[in-house]
Write a protein that holds these residues in place. Structure first.
Motif, PDB file in Angstrom:
ATOM      1  N   ARG A   1      27.206  -2.431  -0.445  1.00 19.04           N
ATOM      2  CA  ARG A   1      25.846  -2.964  -0.414  1.00 19.04           C
ATOM      3  C   ARG A   1      24.904  -1.977   0.263  1.00 19.04           C
ATOM      4  NH1 ARG A   1      28.406  -7.848   0.895  1.00 19.04           N
ATOM      5  NH2 ARG A   1      27.922  -7.566   3.109  1.00 19.04           N
ATOM      6  N   PHE A   2      25.381  -1.388   1.356  1.00 18.11           N
ATOM      7  CA  PHE A   2      24.558  -0.409   2.055  1.00 18.11           C
ATOM      8  C   PHE A   2      24.319   0.817   1.174  1.00 18.11           C
ATOM      9  CE2 PHE A   2      23.978   3.191   5.019  1.00 18.11           C
ATOM     10  CZ  PHE A   2      22.876   2.722   5.704  1.00 18.11           C
ATOM     11  N   ALA A   3      25.367   1.252   0.466  1.00 23.16           N
ATOM     12  CA  ALA A   3      25.225   2.419  -0.407  1.00 23.16           C
ATOM     13  C   ALA A   3      24.199   2.165  -1.506  1.00 23.16           C
ATOM     14  CB  ALA A   3      26.579   2.768  -1.024  1.00 23.16           C
ATOM     15  N   ARG A   4      24.184   0.948  -2.043  1.00 19.13           N
ATOM     16  CA  ARG A   4      23.213   0.630  -3.092  1.00 19.13           C
ATOM     17  C   ARG A   4      21.787   0.612  -2.550  1.00 19.13           C
ATOM     18  NH1 ARG A   4      27.155  -3.211  -4.426  1.00 19.13           N
ATOM     19  NH2 ARG A   4      25.911  -4.927  -3.585  1.00 19.13           N
ATOM     20  N   ALA A   5      21.655   0.339  -1.251  1.00 17.11           N
ATOM     21  CA  ALA A   5      20.319   0.283  -0.648  1.00 17.11           C
ATOM     22  C   ALA A   5      19.792   1.664  -0.263  1.00 17.11           C
ATOM     23  CB  ALA A   5      20.349  -0.607   0.600  1.00 17.11           C
ATOM     24  N   LEU A   6      20.653   2.663  -0.190  1.00 21.70           N
ATOM     25  CA  LEU A   6      20.240   3.974   0.302  1.00 21.70           C
ATOM     26  C   LEU A   6      19.049   4.577  -0.440  1.00 21.70           C
ATOM     27  CD1 LEU A   6      23.671   5.701   1.102  1.00 21.70           C
ATOM     28  CD2 LEU A   6      21.944   4.860   2.710  1.00 21.70           C
ATOM     29  N   PRO A   7      18.993   4.504  -1.781  1.00 21.06           N
ATOM     30  CA  PRO A   7      17.830   5.095  -2.464  1.00 21.06           C
ATOM     31  C   PRO A   7      16.504   4.446  -2.092  1.00 21.06           C
ATOM     32  CG  PRO A   7      19.642   4.724  -4.003  1.00 21.06           C
ATOM     33  CD  PRO A   7      19.999   4.009  -2.739  1.00 21.06           C
ATOM     34  N   HIS A   8      16.558   3.220  -1.534  1.00 22.99           N
ATOM     35  CA  HIS A   8      15.330   2.497  -1.216  1.00 22.99           C
ATOM     36  C   HIS A   8      14.833   2.775   0.207  1.00 22.99           C
ATOM     37  CE1 HIS A   8      16.736  -0.701  -4.353  1.00 22.99           C
ATOM     38  NE2 HIS A   8      16.411   0.459  -4.900  1.00 22.99           N
ATOM     39  N   LEU A   9      15.645   3.432   1.034  1.00 24.37           N
ATOM     40  CA  LEU A   9      15.277   3.576   2.438  1.00 24.37           C
ATOM     41  C   LEU A   9      13.995   4.369   2.628  1.00 24.37           C
ATOM     42  CD1 LEU A   9      18.687   4.157   4.259  1.00 24.37           C
ATOM     43  CD2 LEU A   9      17.552   2.027   3.631  1.00 24.37           C
ATOM     44  N   THR A  10      13.734   5.315   1.744  1.00 21.85           N
ATOM     45  CA  THR A  10      12.531   6.143   1.875  1.00 21.85           C
ATOM     46  C   THR A  10      11.443   5.722   0.893  1.00 21.85           C
ATOM     47  OG1 THR A  10      13.474   7.788   0.346  1.00 21.85           O
ATOM     48  CG2 THR A  10      13.861   8.115   2.703  1.00 21.85           C
ATOM     49  N   ALA A  11      11.622   4.565   0.244  1.00 19.73           N
ATOM     50  CA  ALA A  11      10.679   4.149  -0.802  1.00 19.73           C
ATOM     51  C   ALA A  11       9.282   3.879  -0.271  1.00 19.73           C
ATOM     52  CB  ALA A  11      11.205   2.901  -1.516  1.00 19.73           C
ATOM     53  N   ALA A  12       9.167   3.471   0.986  1.00 20.65           N
ATOM     54  CA  ALA A  12       7.856   3.137   1.550  1.00 20.65           C
ATOM     55  C   ALA A  12       7.201   4.315   2.269  1.00 20.65           C
ATOM     56  CB  ALA A  12       7.996   1.957   2.517  1.00 20.65           C
TER      57      ALA A  12
ATOM     58  N   THR B   1       0.816  -1.206   0.000  1.00 13.34           N
ATOM     59  CA  THR B   1       0.000   0.000   0.000  1.00 13.34           C
ATOM     60  C   THR B   1       0.851   1.259   0.000  1.00 13.34           C
ATOM     61  OG1 THR B   1      -0.151  -0.068   2.428  1.00 13.34           O
ATOM     62  CG2 THR B   1      -1.939  -1.119   1.169  1.00 13.34           C
ATOM     63  N   GLY B   2       2.169   1.080  -0.182  1.00 12.40           N
ATOM     64  CA  GLY B   2       3.068   2.223  -0.195  1.00 12.40           C
ATOM     65  C   GLY B   2       3.082   2.922  -1.541  1.00 12.40           C
ATOM     66  N   PRO B   3       4.044   3.834  -1.729  1.00 13.98           N
ATOM     67  CA  PRO B   3       4.134   4.586  -2.977  1.00 13.98           C
ATOM     68  C   PRO B   3       4.278   3.694  -4.208  1.00 13.98           C
ATOM     69  CG  PRO B   3       5.536   5.553  -1.295  1.00 13.98           C
ATOM     70  CD  PRO B   3       5.062   4.240  -0.752  1.00 13.98           C
ATOM     71  N   ALA B   4       3.642   4.079  -5.313  1.00 15.33           N
ATOM     72  CA  ALA B   4       3.669   3.278  -6.537  1.00 15.33           C
ATOM     73  C   ALA B   4       5.057   3.209  -7.147  1.00 15.33           C
ATOM     74  CB  ALA B   4       2.685   3.858  -7.547  1.00 15.33           C
ATOM     75  N   GLU B   5       5.894   4.209  -6.865  1.00 18.48           N
ATOM     76  CA  GLU B   5       7.231   4.235  -7.461  1.00 18.48           C
ATOM     77  C   GLU B   5       8.255   3.414  -6.675  1.00 18.48           C
ATOM     78  OE1 GLU B   5       6.806   7.944  -4.852  1.00 18.48           O
ATOM     79  OE2 GLU B   5       5.589   6.782  -6.259  1.00 18.48           O
ATOM     80  N   ALA B   6       7.861   2.831  -5.567  1.00 11.68           N
ATOM     81  CA  ALA B   6       8.797   2.039  -4.760  1.00 11.68           C
ATOM     82  C   ALA B   6       9.324   0.859  -5.567  1.00 11.68           C
ATOM     83  CB  ALA B   6       8.112   1.542  -3.502  1.00 11.68           C
ATOM     84  N   PRO B   7      10.639   0.610  -5.555  1.00 14.45           N
ATOM     85  CA  PRO B   7      11.212  -0.509  -6.309  1.00 14.45           C
ATOM     86  C   PRO B   7      10.849  -1.854  -5.697  1.00 14.45           C
ATOM     87  CG  PRO B   7      12.903   0.542  -4.996  1.00 14.45           C
ATOM     88  CD  PRO B   7      11.674   1.407  -4.868  1.00 14.45           C
ATOM     89  N   VAL B   8      11.018  -2.901  -6.482  1.00 14.32           N
ATOM     90  CA  VAL B   8      10.645  -4.241  -6.041  1.00 14.32           C
ATOM     91  C   VAL B   8      11.389  -4.641  -4.776  1.00 14.32           C
ATOM     92  CG1 VAL B   8      10.537  -6.683  -6.691  1.00 14.32           C
ATOM     93  CG2 VAL B   8      10.145  -4.918  -8.415  1.00 14.32           C
ATOM     94  N   SER B   9      12.697  -4.400  -4.729  1.00 11.16           N
ATOM     95  CA  SER B   9      13.486  -4.837  -3.577  1.00 11.16           C
ATOM     96  C   SER B   9      13.025  -4.175  -2.286  1.00 11.16           C
ATOM     97  CB  SER B   9      14.981  -4.561  -3.822  1.00 11.16           C
ATOM     98  OG  SER B   9      15.196  -3.181  -4.065  1.00 11.16           O
ATOM     99  N   ALA B  10      12.604  -2.906  -2.363  1.00  9.51           N
ATOM    100  CA  ALA B  10      12.114  -2.221  -1.165  1.00  9.51           C
ATOM    101  C   ALA B  10      10.781  -2.814  -0.717  1.00  9.51           C
ATOM    102  CB  ALA B  10      11.955  -0.727  -1.447  1.00  9.51           C
ATOM    103  N   ARG B  11       9.928  -3.169  -1.661  1.00 11.18           N
ATOM    104  CA  ARG B  11       8.645  -3.781  -1.321  1.00 11.18           C
ATOM    105  C   ARG B  11       8.867  -5.144  -0.663  1.00 11.18           C
ATOM    106  NH1 ARG B  11       4.340  -2.081  -6.003  1.00 11.18           N
ATOM    107  NH2 ARG B  11       5.342  -0.146  -6.647  1.00 11.18           N
ATOM    108  N   ILE B  12       9.809  -5.910  -1.216  1.00 17.06           N
ATOM    109  CA  ILE B  12      10.111  -7.219  -0.647  1.00 17.06           C
ATOM    110  C   ILE B  12      10.630  -7.071   0.782  1.00 17.06           C
ATOM    111  CG2 ILE B  12      11.687  -9.192  -0.778  1.00 17.06           C
ATOM    112  CD1 ILE B  12      11.446  -9.015  -3.827  1.00 17.06           C
ATOM    113  N   ALA B  13      11.555  -6.144   0.980  1.00 13.82           N
ATOM    114  CA  ALA B  13      12.131  -5.962   2.312  1.00 13.82           C
ATOM    115  C   ALA B  13      11.075  -5.578   3.332  1.00 13.82           C
ATOM    116  CB  ALA B  13      13.230  -4.891   2.256  1.00 13.82           C
ATOM    117  N   ALA B  14      10.103  -4.776   2.921  1.00 12.45           N
ATOM    118  CA  ALA B  14       9.082  -4.309   3.855  1.00 12.45           C
ATOM    119  C   ALA B  14       8.010  -5.355   4.135  1.00 12.45           C
ATOM    120  CB  ALA B  14       8.427  -3.036   3.313  1.00 12.45           C
ATOM    121  N   LEU B  15       7.701  -6.208   3.152  1.00 18.25           N
ATOM    122  CA  LEU B  15       6.576  -7.131   3.285  1.00 18.25           C
ATOM    123  C   LEU B  15       6.956  -8.571   3.587  1.00 18.25           C
ATOM    124  CD1 LEU B  15       4.203  -6.034   0.361  1.00 18.25           C
ATOM    125  CD2 LEU B  15       3.938  -5.563   2.791  1.00 18.25           C
TER     126      LEU B  15
END
Length: 287
Positions: free
Chosen positions: A107-118, A6-20
């Motif tokens: 790895r952490f740096a690559r994840a940074l853009p996803h931290l606010t995806a939800a 139910t988060g933002p439509a622009e959230a990437p797949v990996s961020a959705r997976i991590a959250a759900l």
């Protein structure tokens, strides 16, 4: 109970997976773990190929795509392709200690853009406004999240927004239960399933206080107690990896940014309080 993004439509797949991931059905979790382990390989697979790889039915793969917020698996593949195309190149493997350290940082740096995806603008605004306006703020955090509770209480207090943090979980429960309507109970729980934190959040809610939550998973039990929840996806490559290499670095980074937003919202009050704190620190430093 069905789980759907139910988060933002622009959230990437990996961020959705991590959250759900923790709240998905076992068959769906097997699918998302396989996808998260190799996004590029998943792009090349059909729903049936993914199903055969992890030992589930094709319908489970389609249902997983829908749980992640897509109409079906083709739309999930398109989103995966986009994420893979935009991902930065990875460094050459190096098994030395310094190489492993650099790889972890990368790895952490690559994840940074996803931290606010939800996150949504409305949720962040409500969160910051509640912290600014509450007559009293109590921090609740236990386990690996406990240092974050202390850190945020200190940062908020230095910004002129006094906040209470008691390291003992029973004391946290008592403080949460004593809150009055209009006050804030801020719960920090990476897993979102820590029982002492759940108890304190429930007590604060029963007392009429506003419950704010910072967690890593969108369907964690703690979210059910929240008036406003900010979900910061875990930085691990998969849910199983998160269990082994639990990190609170993402939450720590967001906490610092949230306190900065509180300072900005408080205007001159926040700046003056921070300046006063810096003067006190300066007076304690020696060559």
């Amino acid at each position: 109970m069905s789980v759907t993004w139910t988060g933002p439509a622009e959230a990437p797949v990996s961020a959705r997976i991590a959250a759900l991931a923790p709240s998905l059905q076992p068959s769906e979790r097997r699918v998302v773990d396989a996808i998260a382990a190799d996004l590029a390989a998943a792009v090349e697979c059909t729903a049936q190929e993914i199903a055969d790889r992890v030992g589930v039915g094709r319908a489970s793969v389609i249902r997983t795509a829908q749980s992640l917020g897509y109409d079906g698996y083709p739309q999930l593949r398109v989103a995966l392709a986009r994420e893979v195309a935009l991902a930065p190149a990875t460094a050459t493997a190096d098994d030395s200690p310094i190489g492993s350290l650099r790889a972890a940082v990368d790895r952490f740096a690559r994840a940074l853009p996803h931290l606010t995806a939800a996150l949504t603008p409305a949720d962040v605004e409500r969160f910051v406004a509640a912290l600014d306006q509450a007559p009293r703020v109590v921090l609740v955090a236990a386990g690996l999240s406990a240092p974050l509770g202390l850190s945020m209480a200190m940062r908020l207090s230095a910004a002129g927004r006094p906040a209470e943090y008691l390291p003992d979980t029973l004391s946290q429960l008592i403080a949460a239960r004593s809150l009055e309507p209009g006050s804030v109970c801020l719960v920090i729980s990476g897993s979102g399933a820590n029982q002492p934190s759940l108890d304190a959040a429930a007590a604060a809610h029963e007392a009429g206080a506003r419950v704010l939550v910072l967690t890593s998973f969108a369907r964690a039990p703690i979210v059910e107690h929240a008036d406003t929840a900010l979900v910061i996806p875990a930085v691990s490559d998969s849910f199983s990896d998160e269990l082994v290499h639990t990190s609170r670095a993402a939450l720590a980074l967001v906490i610092e940014a949230l306190v900065d937003q509180v300072v900005t919202r408080r205007g001159s009050r926040g700046r003056e309080a921070r300046d006063a704190a810096l003067r006190l620190i300066g007076g304690r430093l020696r060559e």
